[in-house]
Design a protein around this motif. Structure first.
Motif, PDB file in Angstrom:
ATOM      1  N   CYS A   1       0.771  -1.268  -0.001  1.00 47.01           N
ATOM      2  CA  CYS A   1       0.042   0.262   0.125  1.00 47.01           C
ATOM      3  C   CYS A   1       0.888   1.199   0.212  1.00 47.01           C
ATOM      4  O   CYS A   1       0.265   2.345   0.423  1.00 47.01           O
ATOM      5  N   PHE A   2       2.176   1.244  -0.011  1.00 47.17           N
ATOM      6  CA  PHE A   2       3.170   2.379  -0.298  1.00 47.17           C
ATOM      7  C   PHE A   2       3.534   2.225  -1.615  1.00 47.17           C
ATOM      8  O   PHE A   2       4.069   1.270  -1.938  1.00 47.17           O
ATOM      9  N   ASP A   3       4.025   3.345  -2.366  1.00 44.39           N
ATOM     10  CA  ASP A   3       4.480   3.528  -3.608  1.00 44.39           C
ATOM     11  C   ASP A   3       6.234   3.629  -3.402  1.00 44.39           C
ATOM     12  O   ASP A   3       6.847   3.911  -4.397  1.00 44.39           O
TER      13      ASP A   3
ATOM     14  N   LYS B   1       8.196   5.720   2.167  1.00 45.46           N
ATOM     15  CA  LYS B   1       7.022   6.101   2.535  1.00 45.46           C
ATOM     16  C   LYS B   1       6.254   4.920   3.613  1.00 45.46           C
ATOM     17  O   LYS B   1       5.707   5.354   4.727  1.00 45.46           O
ATOM     18  N   ALA B   2       6.652   3.794   3.380  1.00 49.90           N
ATOM     19  CA  ALA B   2       6.371   2.814   4.248  1.00 49.90           C
ATOM     20  C   ALA B   2       7.060   2.951   5.532  1.00 49.90           C
ATOM     21  O   ALA B   2       6.530   2.857   6.593  1.00 49.90           O
ATOM     22  N   ALA B   3       8.249   3.370   5.621  1.00 48.09           N
ATOM     23  CA  ALA B   3       8.967   3.513   6.645  1.00 48.09           C
ATOM     24  C   ALA B   3       8.300   4.552   7.580  1.00 48.09           C
ATOM     25  O   ALA B   3       8.424   4.456   8.768  1.00 48.09           O
TER      26      ALA B   3
ATOM     27  N   ARG C   1      -5.237   3.583   2.478  1.00 55.68           N
ATOM     28  CA  ARG C   1      -4.315   3.627   1.513  1.00 55.68           C
ATOM     29  C   ARG C   1      -4.362   2.368   0.696  1.00 55.68           C
ATOM     30  O   ARG C   1      -4.151   2.488  -0.679  1.00 55.68           O
ATOM     31  N   CYS C   2      -4.867   1.292   1.240  1.00 49.61           N
ATOM     32  CA  CYS C   2      -4.772   0.030   0.814  1.00 49.61           C
ATOM     33  C   CYS C   2      -6.165   0.010  -0.447  1.00 49.61           C
ATOM     34  O   CYS C   2      -5.900  -0.623  -1.399  1.00 49.61           O
ATOM     35  N   GLN C   3      -7.058   0.477   0.086  1.00 48.79           N
ATOM     36  CA  GLN C   3      -8.453   0.375  -0.541  1.00 48.79           C
ATOM     37  C   GLN C   3      -8.128   1.250  -1.801  1.00 48.79           C
ATOM     38  O   GLN C   3      -8.840   0.825  -2.781  1.00 48.79           O
ATOM     39  N   ASP C   4      -7.456   2.087  -1.956  1.00 55.29           N
ATOM     40  CA  ASP C   4      -7.256   3.106  -2.793  1.00 55.29           C
ATOM     41  C   ASP C   4      -6.435   2.322  -4.022  1.00 55.29           C
ATOM     42  O   ASP C   4      -6.484   2.547  -5.233  1.00 55.29           O
ATOM     43  N   ILE C   5      -5.358   1.442  -3.421  1.00 61.10           N
ATOM     44  CA  ILE C   5      -4.474   0.734  -4.562  1.00 61.10           C
ATOM     45  C   ILE C   5      -4.981  -0.169  -5.332  1.00 61.10           C
ATOM     46  O   ILE C   5      -4.854  -0.382  -6.609  1.00 61.10           O
ATOM     47  N   ASP C   6      -5.531  -1.381  -4.687  1.00 60.45           N
ATOM     48  CA  ASP C   6      -6.174  -2.435  -5.206  1.00 60.45           C
ATOM     49  C   ASP C   6      -7.185  -3.202  -4.312  1.00 60.45           C
ATOM     50  O   ASP C   6      -6.901  -4.378  -3.791  1.00 60.45           O
TER      51      ASP C   6
END
Length: 546
Positions: free
Chosen positions: A153-155, A159-161, A191-196
């Motif tokens: 859920c991070f590009d 950003k994940a860190a 974030r996760c809902q927005d990606i896939d």
């Protein structure tokens, strides 16, 4: 299952091995997509789709590696096999005695979220010698995890860190940290809902069980040989009830009570969390108490945290946790330390000795040193991304947990009253599910008593910091035909602790000859925690005095 507490244990390294504990540490839920009557959806009760790559195209993972790798394509939705497909990363180690080969043994390392393509190679020598000689051992990263088509859920890693750094380590303490924790996981769900969003709905245990059926066919096996630890036991129980006639031999080690995972297929809002229903808080507290008692019963030369006797060592631990609440040692806060203690109880040798050393450092006001990890296994991607969202996608979409973040503080108080510090840790491990945006479209919630082609062997450890012995007893009762093997010992999973030659002997005999141990069999560790090594005892040494 895997270590909760913001998945800290799973991020450490594959060598911490058990991202196998009671579920990952991030649990969330979403709109109800399962049938209203609580029965499995039609796609679950149907056979696995017939699409896939057919055979596995094995190649060395890297030049000179003894491990072979392959990629297998599976339908995202087994009910729509002509739709979108996903990749499953698969790994194999061939039988070392091919002339006596029995077949293929599939292995799941737990989690949810354990990457089999890393954990099986990294821990290959933990498998009993006879299994390594006589079986091709195969594992895979389940859908949504690691090197397979993964939930991410991070590009960017940065950003994940940054997201991970914005929440408390271990679990929240106080109103301000609780608000920060809840907001962080709510943000992760968005974030996760927005990606896939489509992927989030199709990473259930039932989806993975259907993948396993396709992998069995691709390996050319008439029936399944399977070893699952921790969360892998729930996966195994799901497969056994979806495809009961395909089970040749199945060992379930460190079990999750399937009724606890599914909340008895009840309707409406759950009143407790997966882990509290399982009893993870109580078993962690009991295992910690044994750790302190055994530590206090020996010298500081064998257990650095020993205060000379069990009572004084327990008091020393309580004093340390009270002090850390007021005065952390560097970044070692009270909650980070409790999370480290629970995960540190998973592997006894040398984990308990190392944990005692860290606690003694903190007692003296010193920051513990960094652990030294072994080199990565010879596979192409030994350190895949394993963010909190991967375990959450499986756990929160599959198992009911309270949706209201406000109830977790009360659940924490109740759990702490019966299980102390460990109760706080295990309660907040499930809170991420409160803000998870998806419910699995393909959940299996029972029944659990379909008669398998051959009996299942259930292994339970009496002092397990994650999956209680009572859950192994429940698993053995729930399955139609199962035999319980008791490991009267310590740590999370008999396999990865590799501490009982008695357990190893019975498991090997079962996989090779389908021979079960006698009813009521109990095995003991070859070496107690903090003791000098002792000679291994065979299966005949099941009941040994100490």
């Amino acid at each position: 299952m895997s270590i909760p507490g913001s998945m800290r244990g799973r991020r450490r390294h594959y060598a911490a091995t058990l991202a196998v504990t009671a579920v990952g540490s991030t649990l969330f839920l979403g709109p109800t997509l399962a049938p209203a009557d609580g029965m499995p959806s039609p796609s679950v009760t149907a056979s696995a789709s017939t699409t896939g790559t057919g055979r596995l195209d094995w190649r060395p993972c890297v030049a000179g590696s003894p491990f072979d790798c392959a990629t297998f394509k599976a339908p995202l939705d087994h009910a729509a096999p002509r739709g979108r497909h996903i990749d499953l990363a698969v790994v194999r180690r061939r039988a070392t005695d091919p002339g006596r080969r029995v077949g293929t043994l599939f292995f799941n390392p737990g989690g949810p979220g354990g990457p089999g393509t890393v954990q099986m190679p990294a821990n290959y020598t933990a498998f009993p010698r006879e299994l390594r000689e006589r079986f091709d051992i195969v594992s895979w990263d389940p859908r949504g995890i690691g090197n397979s088509t993964a939930v991410n859920c991070f590009d960017s890693p940065e950003k994940a860190a940054a997201w991970a750094a914005g929440k408390p380590a271990g679990f929240p303490v106080g109103a301000k940290q609780r608000a920060s924790w809840i907001a962080a996981y709510k943000d992760l769900g968005r974030r996760c809902q927005d990606i896939d969003p489509e992927l989030l709905r199709h990473v259930s245990t039932a989806d993975t069980a259907q993948d396993l059926e396709l992998l069995r066919r691709a390996a050319g096996e008439r029936r399944l040989n399977y070893l699952g630890v921790s969360y892998g036991t729930f996966l195994g129980a799901t497969y056994a009830n979806l495809f009961p006639d395909k089970v040749r031999a199945m060992v379930l080690d460190s079990n999750i009570d399937p009724q606890a995972w599914t909340d008895h297929a009840a309707r409406g809002e759950p009143r407790s969390t997966t882990l509290l229903r399982m009893g993870s808080d109580r078993t962690a507290a009991a295992t910690l108490d044994r750790f302190l008692a055994l530590c206090g019963s020996t010298t500081a030369a064998r257990c650095a945290f020993s205060a000379g006797d069990p009572k004084a060592t327990r008091e020393k631990f309580d004093g340390l946790t009270r002090r850390l609440r007021e005065r952390p040692v560097g970044e070692w806060t009270y909650s980070r330390t409790i999370a480290d203690v629970v995960s540190g109880l998973y592997i006894v040798h040398p984990g308990w000795t190392d944990l005692a050393g860290r606690l003694q450092d903190l007692w003296r006001g010193r920051v513990p040193g960094q652990p030294v990890y072994p080199p990565p296994p010879p596979v192409a991607q030994p350190n895949p991304y394993l963010g909190d969202e991967q375990a959450a996608a499986v756990w929160c979409g599959d198992s009911p947990n309270p949706r209201d973040p406000a109830v977790y503080h009360a659940l924490e108080r109740d759990s702490a009253a019966r299980a102390g510090d460990a109760g706080r840790y295990w309660t907040w491990a499930a809170e991420p599910c409160a803000g998870w945006p998806a419910r699995s479209a393909n959940r299996y919630r029972g029944p659990w008593d379909r008669a398998t082609a051959h009996p299942v062997l259930v292994v339970g450890t009496t002092y397990d910091p994650s999956t209680p012995y009572s859950d192994a007893q429940a698993m053995a009762r729930e399955l139609a035909n199962a035999r319980l093997l008791t490991h009267d010992g310590y740590g999370h999973t008999a396999l990865f602790n590799n501490s009982s030659s008695c357990v190893n002997s019975y498991e090997s005999r079962y996989f090779v000859d389908c021979a079960l141990p006698p009813p009521g069999t109990t095995c003991r560790p070859d070496t107690l925690p903090f003791a000098s090594p002792r000679p291994h005892a065979g299966a005949a040494g099941a009941f040994r005095s100490r």
